[in-house]
Scaffold this motif. Structure first.
Motif, PDB file in Angstrom:
ATOM      1  N   ILE A 199      17.757 -21.058  46.520  1.00 39.98           N
ATOM      2  CA  ILE A 199      17.209 -20.807  47.858  1.00 39.98           C
ATOM      3  C   ILE A 199      17.376 -19.335  48.245  1.00 39.98           C
ATOM      4  O   ILE A 199      16.420 -18.683  48.681  1.00 39.98           O
ATOM      5  N   ALA A 200      18.589 -18.813  48.077  1.00 37.93           N
ATOM      6  CA  ALA A 200      18.841 -17.409  48.437  1.00 37.93           C
ATOM      7  C   ALA A 200      18.022 -16.461  47.564  1.00 37.93           C
ATOM      8  O   ALA A 200      17.403 -15.506  48.068  1.00 37.93           O
ATOM      9  N   GLY A 201      17.989 -16.717  46.267  1.00 34.99           N
ATOM     10  CA  GLY A 201      17.227 -15.859  45.358  1.00 34.99           C
ATOM     11  C   GLY A 201      15.744 -15.904  45.643  1.00 34.99           C
ATOM     12  O   GLY A 201      15.051 -14.879  45.577  1.00 34.99           O
ATOM     13  N   THR A 202      15.240 -17.080  45.962  1.00 38.16           N
ATOM     14  CA  THR A 202      13.826 -17.216  46.293  1.00 38.16           C
ATOM     15  C   THR A 202      13.468 -16.384  47.515  1.00 38.16           C
ATOM     16  O   THR A 202      12.458 -15.674  47.518  1.00 38.16           O
ATOM     17  N   MET A 203      14.295 -16.459  48.533  1.00 39.23           N
ATOM     18  CA  MET A 203      13.990 -15.698  49.749  1.00 39.23           C
ATOM     19  C   MET A 203      14.044 -14.193  49.497  1.00 39.23           C
ATOM     20  O   MET A 203      13.182 -13.445  49.970  1.00 39.23           O
ATOM     21  N   ILE A 204      15.045 -13.753  48.741  1.00 38.06           N
ATOM     22  CA  ILE A 204      15.159 -12.321  48.435  1.00 38.06           C
ATOM     23  C   ILE A 204      13.964 -11.844  47.614  1.00 38.06           C
ATOM     24  O   ILE A 204      13.354 -10.808  47.918  1.00 38.06           O
ATOM     25  N   LEU A 205      13.617 -12.606  46.562  1.00 40.46           N
ATOM     26  CA  LEU A 205      12.479 -12.219  45.725  1.00 40.46           C
ATOM     27  C   LEU A 205      11.163 -12.298  46.481  1.00 40.46           C
ATOM     28  O   LEU A 205      10.273 -11.453  46.285  1.00 40.46           O
ATOM     29  N   TRP A 206      11.029 -13.289  47.363  1.00 38.51           N
ATOM     30  CA  TRP A 206       9.799 -13.424  48.136  1.00 38.51           C
ATOM     31  C   TRP A 206       9.606 -12.235  49.076  1.00 38.51           C
ATOM     32  O   TRP A 206       8.519 -11.661  49.161  1.00 38.51           O
ATOM     33  N   ILE A 207      10.672 -11.854  49.765  1.00 40.22           N
ATOM     34  CA  ILE A 207      10.592 -10.701  50.670  1.00 40.22           C
ATOM     35  C   ILE A 207      10.298  -9.426  49.888  1.00 40.22           C
ATOM     36  O   ILE A 207       9.449  -8.614  50.272  1.00 40.22           O
ATOM     37  N   ALA A 208      10.998  -9.249  48.752  1.00 43.68           N
ATOM     38  CA  ALA A 208      10.786  -8.056  47.929  1.00 43.68           C
ATOM     39  C   ALA A 208       9.359  -8.019  47.373  1.00 43.68           C
ATOM     40  O   ALA A 208       8.714  -6.956  47.379  1.00 43.68           O
ATOM     41  N   ALA A 209       8.868  -9.152  46.907  1.00 50.10           N
ATOM     42  CA  ALA A 209       7.518  -9.185  46.340  1.00 50.10           C
ATOM     43  C   ALA A 209       6.474  -8.858  47.401  1.00 50.10           C
ATOM     44  O   ALA A 209       5.509  -8.127  47.124  1.00 50.10           O
ATOM     45  N   ASN A 210       6.648  -9.376  48.601  1.00 53.60           N
ATOM     46  CA  ASN A 210       5.687  -9.073  49.669  1.00 53.60           C
ATOM     47  C   ASN A 210       5.765  -7.610  50.087  1.00 53.60           C
ATOM     48  O   ASN A 210       4.741  -6.976  50.358  1.00 53.60           O
ATOM     49  N   TRP A 211       6.957  -7.071  50.122  1.00 56.13           N
ATOM     50  CA  TRP A 211       7.114  -5.664  50.491  1.00 56.13           C
ATOM     51  C   TRP A 211       6.510  -4.758  49.425  1.00 56.13           C
ATOM     52  O   TRP A 211       5.781  -3.822  49.738  1.00 56.13           O
ATOM     53  N   ILE A 212       6.801  -5.046  48.168  1.00 57.91           N
ATOM     54  CA  ILE A 212       6.267  -4.232  47.067  1.00 57.91           C
ATOM     55  C   ILE A 212       4.750  -4.372  47.003  1.00 57.91           C
ATOM     56  O   ILE A 212       4.033  -3.381  46.789  1.00 57.91           O
ATOM     57  N   GLY A 213       4.257  -5.591  47.178  1.00 59.52           N
ATOM     58  CA  GLY A 213       2.807  -5.800  47.161  1.00 59.52           C
ATOM     59  C   GLY A 213       2.099  -5.015  48.249  1.00 59.52           C
ATOM     60  O   GLY A 213       1.045  -4.421  48.009  1.00 59.52           O
ATOM     61  N   ALA A 214       2.691  -4.990  49.438  1.00 55.16           N
ATOM     62  CA  ALA A 214       2.085  -4.222  50.536  1.00 55.16           C
ATOM     63  C   ALA A 214       2.169  -2.716  50.258  1.00 55.16           C
ATOM     64  O   ALA A 214       1.223  -1.978  50.543  1.00 55.16           O
ATOM     65  N   ALA A 215       3.285  -2.282  49.689  1.00 54.29           N
ATOM     66  CA  ALA A 215       3.459  -0.856  49.403  1.00 54.29           C
ATOM     67  C   ALA A 215       2.484  -0.390  48.321  1.00 54.29           C
ATOM     68  O   ALA A 215       2.010   0.749  48.357  1.00 54.29           O
ATOM     69  N   LEU A 216       2.184  -1.254  47.359  1.00 49.27           N
ATOM     70  CA  LEU A 216       1.256  -0.892  46.291  1.00 49.27           C
ATOM     71  C   LEU A 216      -0.198  -1.144  46.662  1.00 49.27           C
ATOM     72  O   LEU A 216      -1.102  -0.781  45.915  1.00 49.27           O
ATOM     73  N   GLY A 217      -0.423  -1.795  47.788  1.00 45.65           N
ATOM     74  CA  GLY A 217      -1.778  -2.085  48.235  1.00 45.65           C
ATOM     75  C   GLY A 217      -2.447  -3.181  47.429  1.00 45.65           C
ATOM     76  O   GLY A 217      -3.662  -3.162  47.234  1.00 45.65           O
ATOM     77  N   LEU A 218      -1.656  -4.149  46.954  1.00 37.22           N
ATOM     78  CA  LEU A 218      -2.221  -5.261  46.195  1.00 37.22           C
ATOM     79  C   LEU A 218      -3.075  -6.143  47.105  1.00 37.22           C
ATOM     80  O   LEU A 218      -2.795  -6.264  48.300  1.00 37.22           O
ATOM     81  N   PRO A 219      -4.099  -6.773  46.538  1.00 36.27           N
ATOM     82  CA  PRO A 219      -4.948  -7.667  47.350  1.00 36.27           C
ATOM     83  C   PRO A 219      -4.158  -8.855  47.891  1.00 36.27           C
ATOM     84  O   PRO A 219      -3.091  -9.213  47.378  1.00 36.27           O
ATOM     85  N   GLY A 220      -4.705  -9.483  48.912  1.00 35.59           N
ATOM     86  CA  GLY A 220      -4.047 -10.600  49.566  1.00 35.59           C
ATOM     87  C   GLY A 220      -3.825 -11.803  48.666  1.00 35.59           C
ATOM     88  O   GLY A 220      -2.924 -12.604  48.891  1.00 35.59           O
ATOM     89  N   ARG A 221      -4.628 -11.945  47.609  1.00 35.11           N
ATOM     90  CA  ARG A 221      -4.448 -13.093  46.717  1.00 35.11           C
ATOM     91  C   ARG A 221      -3.098 -13.056  46.015  1.00 35.11           C
ATOM     92  O   ARG A 221      -2.561 -14.095  45.641  1.00 35.11           O
ATOM     93  N   PHE A 222      -2.527 -11.855  45.830  1.00 29.62           N
ATOM     94  CA  PHE A 222      -1.200 -11.758  45.237  1.00 29.62           C
ATOM     95  C   PHE A 222      -0.126 -12.234  46.215  1.00 29.62           C
ATOM     96  O   PHE A 222       0.860 -12.823  45.816  1.00 29.62           O
ATOM     97  N   ALA A 271       7.183 -19.205  45.872  1.00 30.60           N
ATOM     98  CA  ALA A 271       8.349 -19.448  46.728  1.00 30.60           C
ATOM     99  C   ALA A 271       8.361 -20.893  47.221  1.00 30.60           C
ATOM    100  O   ALA A 271       9.414 -21.536  47.253  1.00 30.60           O
ATOM    101  N   LEU A 272       7.208 -21.423  47.594  1.00 33.04           N
ATOM    102  CA  LEU A 272       7.140 -22.817  48.030  1.00 33.04           C
ATOM    103  C   LEU A 272       7.541 -23.769  46.915  1.00 33.04           C
ATOM    104  O   LEU A 272       8.236 -24.759  47.152  1.00 33.04           O
ATOM    105  N   GLY A 273       7.118 -23.467  45.706  1.00 32.69           N
ATOM    106  CA  GLY A 273       7.500 -24.297  44.565  1.00 32.69           C
ATOM    107  C   GLY A 273       9.005 -24.327  44.360  1.00 32.69           C
ATOM    108  O   GLY A 273       9.598 -25.388  44.129  1.00 32.69           O
ATOM    109  N   ALA A 274       9.636 -23.159  44.452  1.00 35.92           N
ATOM    110  CA  ALA A 274      11.089 -23.091  44.294  1.00 35.92           C
ATOM    111  C   ALA A 274      11.796 -23.827  45.428  1.00 35.92           C
ATOM    112  O   ALA A 274      12.800 -24.514  45.201  1.00 35.92           O
ATOM    113  N   LEU A 275      11.283 -23.715  46.637  1.00 34.02           N
ATOM    114  CA  LEU A 275      11.911 -24.392  47.771  1.00 34.02           C
ATOM    115  C   LEU A 275      11.724 -25.904  47.707  1.00 34.02           C
ATOM    116  O   LEU A 275      12.633 -26.652  48.073  1.00 34.02           O
ATOM    117  N   VAL A 276      10.577 -26.362  47.224  1.00 30.67           N
ATOM    118  CA  VAL A 276      10.377 -27.803  47.045  1.00 30.67           C
ATOM    119  C   VAL A 276      11.382 -28.327  46.024  1.00 30.67           C
ATOM    120  O   VAL A 276      12.002 -29.379  46.228  1.00 30.67           O
TER     121      VAL A 276
END
Length: 78
Positions: A23-46, A54-59
């Motif tokens: 749970i903790a790792g998922t949240m950290i990686l999810w936040i980091a992935a969204n931050w990095i994706g926004a910083a790199l200008g990745l499309p919304g599908r990413f 993240a939902l899969g890990a939480l389920v």
């Protein structure tokens, strides 16, 4: 009401620690992935891909929590 054996208690504790780390790792990686994706200008599908991962890990974690609750309840005889 019976007490769980030390071995059963150790298994439940280990399962709980692993679930908490997921749970903790998922949240950290999810936040980091969204931050990095926004910083790199990745499309919304990413972002959706990160969200689904993240939902899969939480389920998985919630299924584990339910399993631990069921085992604990069966051990105590409630």
């Amino acid at each position: 009401m019976t007490r769980p054996s030390d071995d059963d208690a150790a298994r439940l504790a280990r399962q709980g620690r692993i679930t908490a780390l997921v749970i903790a790792g998922t949240m950290i990686l999810w936040i980091a992935a969204n931050w990095i994706g926004a910083a790199l200008g990745l499309p919304g599908r990413f972002a959706i891909l990160f969200d689904l991962a993240a939902l899969g890990a939480l389920v998985w974690a919630f299924v584990n929590i339910y399993d631990m609750w069921r085992k604990r309840r069966n051990q105590t005889g409630d």
